[in-house]
Design an enzyme around this catalytic site. Structure first.
Site, PDB file in Angstrom:
ATOM      1  N   ARG A 287    -109.161   4.289  96.581  1.00 62.02           N
ATOM      2  CA  ARG A 287    -107.793   3.867  97.149  1.00 62.02           C
ATOM      3  C   ARG A 287    -106.647   3.941  96.439  1.00 62.02           C
ATOM      4  O   ARG A 287    -106.499   3.321  95.448  1.00 62.02           O
ATOM      5  CB  ARG A 287    -107.983   2.423  97.690  1.00 62.02           C
TER       6      ARG A 287
ATOM      7  N   LYS B 129    -108.743   9.941 100.683  1.00 62.96           N
ATOM      8  CA  LYS B 129    -109.190  10.248 102.129  1.00 62.96           C
ATOM      9  C   LYS B 129    -110.276  11.443 101.681  1.00 62.96           C
ATOM     10  O   LYS B 129    -111.242  11.158 101.466  1.00 62.96           O
ATOM     11  CB  LYS B 129    -107.660  10.965 102.858  1.00 62.96           C
TER      12      LYS B 129
ATOM     13  N   THR C 251    -102.562  10.945  98.832  1.00 62.92           N
ATOM     14  CA  THR C 251    -103.718   9.897  98.451  1.00 62.92           C
ATOM     15  C   THR C 251    -104.734  10.434  97.824  1.00 62.92           C
ATOM     16  O   THR C 251    -105.137  11.551  97.763  1.00 62.92           O
ATOM     17  CB  THR C 251    -104.198   9.170  99.700  1.00 62.92           C
TER      18      THR C 251
ATOM     19  N   GLU D 130     -98.336  -1.216  81.291  1.00 61.52           N
ATOM     20  CA  GLU D 130     -96.930  -0.556  81.541  1.00 61.52           C
ATOM     21  C   GLU D 130     -96.691   0.565  80.744  1.00 61.52           C
ATOM     22  O   GLU D 130     -96.791   0.529  79.532  1.00 61.52           O
ATOM     23  CB  GLU D 130     -96.126  -1.674  81.586  1.00 61.52           C
TER      24      GLU D 130
ATOM     25  N   ASP E 106     -96.364  15.771 101.985  1.00 61.59           N
ATOM     26  CA  ASP E 106     -97.138  14.715 101.678  1.00 61.59           C
ATOM     27  C   ASP E 106     -98.619  15.154 102.438  1.00 61.59           C
ATOM     28  O   ASP E 106     -98.714  15.122 103.542  1.00 61.59           O
ATOM     29  CB  ASP E 106     -96.502  13.745 102.740  1.00 61.59           C
TER      30      ASP E 106
ATOM     31  N   TYR F  28    -103.725  -4.534  81.020  1.00 64.09           N
ATOM     32  CA  TYR F  28    -102.165  -4.381  81.273  1.00 64.09           C
ATOM     33  C   TYR F  28    -101.791  -3.253  80.763  1.00 64.09           C
ATOM     34  O   TYR F  28    -102.078  -2.953  79.387  1.00 64.09           O
ATOM     35  CB  TYR F  28    -101.369  -5.434  80.815  1.00 64.09           C
TER      36      TYR F  28
HETATM   37  C1  PLP Z   1    -102.406   7.885 104.561  1.00 66.27           C
HETATM   38  C2  PLP Z   1    -101.102   8.418 104.274  1.00 66.27           C
HETATM   39  C3  PLP Z   1    -100.238   7.886 103.762  1.00 66.27           C
HETATM   40  C4  PLP Z   1    -100.003   6.472 102.997  1.00 66.27           C
HETATM   41  O1  PLP Z   1    -101.369   6.413 102.395  1.00 66.27           O
HETATM   42  P1  PLP Z   1    -101.495   4.641 101.931  1.00 66.27           P
HETATM   43  O2  PLP Z   1    -102.527   4.814 100.839  1.00 66.27           O
HETATM   44  O3  PLP Z   1    -102.268   4.242 103.279  1.00 66.27           O
HETATM   45  O4  PLP Z   1    -100.319   4.161 101.705  1.00 66.27           O
HETATM   46  C5  PLP Z   1     -98.708   8.447 103.500  1.00 66.27           C
HETATM   47  N1  PLP Z   1     -98.708   9.670 104.172  1.00 66.27           N
HETATM   48  C6  PLP Z   1     -99.624  10.339 105.013  1.00 66.27           C
HETATM   49  C7  PLP Z   1     -99.195  11.829 105.621  1.00 66.27           C
HETATM   50  C8  PLP Z   1    -100.888   9.998 104.935  1.00 66.27           C
HETATM   51  O5  PLP Z   1    -101.668  10.264 105.970  1.00 66.27           O
END
Ligand code: PLP
Length: 412
Positions: free
Chosen positions: A240, A234, A231, A61, A205, A59
């Protein structure tokens, strides 16, 4: 069939054969079909080892040196390494590596910069915006006043004039650039200019392209955006999870928006795995990988276009290809089903104009397996043959199995 390197198959088999079967079954599925889902990849055995480690028991936090729990001395080191590596990899002044996912990262960034009811300009969902860019089914659409921009009908490229006009008329508090299916580079300098003109924050993003950025195969949003959310799973090929990059000026607000505002305990096993992935992404082999991902996507896009699919924007700059199979006489959903039966796994995606769904493919996972342009050309041809039903699905499935078998994601 080898199982994943860290899966303690014997322990699990003895204690819980039911779940062991499922883990093995999924591993077999991943290694005998083609993973064309643009958001997926194969993490390394080292990343899997960190994920499957006792760090999950801890844990933690708070942040390194300021935790609400005892015994964090060692995991603090893991998080400091992850933060330092992320900052170095992306040239950012500050990195937060605690966000549990890409969506959690976006939520935290909105929490850091916005108040409920604020206007936000982002790519509309029918054009490739993410759920967190204003979907009525998501917190974003309920708590903020989203305005969507789109793409030009002819070219499929972002309609920059519309972005500028909407920014001037709607005066958003923030502008979001980033998409789940846009296959081209984003002009971050343009978005910065518009954000400056109307006094908005610029949020990039970069969930999809951040791995290409790490490998030098796509332009970086870091010099332009106030905050970059991403993320780690990807193209970047980590566990993840999510990540936020920003300047020192926003560091404290971003950190507080992650914890304690939107999250509790940090997931230290995932953070350690993120550190491993950032280390891998800093190596020359990853630069070669990122460029090969793009080269592969280009060949795939060309192949699909030659076969008659309507490829969005006519091609790609990235790992991602979006295409409408309609010219082959098949809609997106039917196409996905036929391809799945042949072992080619991919998503449908929104198409900019009309209700029909297109197909979204990516080359990150195939490239990690070691596939190159030759395999992409073969996949494009088989893909079209399956859609046209020129080949029966059993034969196609055998071809896929043979191809995947030559490029095992976890060889040993
Ligand atoms: C994949 C993605 C997310 C979210 O990712 P998660 O881990 O699935 O929550 C947010 N914004 C964009 C543009 C994405 O391609």
């Amino acid at each position: 069939m080898p199982v994943t390197p860290t899966l303690e198959a014997d322990v699990l088999r003895r204690q819980d054969p039911e779940l062991a079967e499922i883990l093995i079954g999924e591993t077999v599925r991943q290694s005998t079909t083609l993973q064309l889902i643009a958001a997926e990849n194969f993490t390394s055995p080292a990343v899997l080892a960190a994920l499957g480690s006792p760090l999950t028991n801890k844990y933690a936090e708070g942040y390194p040196g300021a935790r609400h729990h005892g015994g964090c001395e060692i995991v603090d080191m893991a998080e400091r390494i992850a933060v330092d590596r992320a900052k170095a990899l992306f040239g950012a002044e500050h990195a937060n590596v605690q966000a549990h996912s890409g969506s959690s990262a976006v939520l935290a960034v909105y929490a850091a910069l916005l108040r409920p009811g604020d206007t936000v300009l982002a790519m509309g969902l029918p054009f490739g915006g993410h759920l967190t860019h204003g979907s009525p089914a998501n917190f974003s659409g309920r708590w903020f006043d989203f305005v969507g921009y789109g793409v030009e009908a002819e070219s499929g490229l972002i309609d920059h004039e519309q972005v500028r006009t909407l920014a001037r008329t709607r005066r958003p508090k923030a502008i979001v650039c980033g998409s789940i299916s846009y296959p081209r580079h984003i002009d971050y300098a343009f978005f910065r200019e518009v954000a400056d003109e109307v006094g908005a924050y610029l949020i990039a993003d970069a969930a999809h392209p951040i791995g290409l950025v790490a490998g030098g195969a796509a332009p970086s949003p870091v010099p332009y955006a106030d905050v970059v959310c991403a993320t780690t799973h990807k193209v970047l090929r980590g566990p993840r999870g999510g990540m936020i990059l920003c300047g020192s000026d926003l560091a404290e607000r971003v950190d507080r928006a992650v914890f304690p505002f939107t999250q509790g305990g940090a997931q230290m096993h995932t953070i350690a795995a993120k550190a491993v992935a950032f280390g891998e992404a800093a190596a020359p082999a990853f630069t070669a990988y990122a460029h090969q991902v793009v080269a592969n996507a280009r060949v795939l896009a060309e192949g699909l276009a030659e076969q008659g699919l309507a490829v969005t924007t006519g091609g790609t700059d990235t790992h991602l290809v979006a295409a409408d199979p309609a010219p082959l006489g098949v809609d997106g959903r039917t196409a996905r089903g036929r391809l799945a039966a042949a072992g080619m796994v991919l998503d449908t995606c929104a198409l900019p104009h009309g209700d029909a769904r297109g197909l979204r493919l990516g080359t990150a996972a195939l490239t990690t397996q070691g596939m190159g342009e030759l395999e992409m050309a073969r996949i494009a041809a088989l893909f079209a043959a399956v859609l046209r039903e020129d080949v029966d699905s059993k034969r196609a499935r055998e071809e896929v199995r043979e191809l995947a078998g030559r490029f095992p994601p976890y060889p040993e």
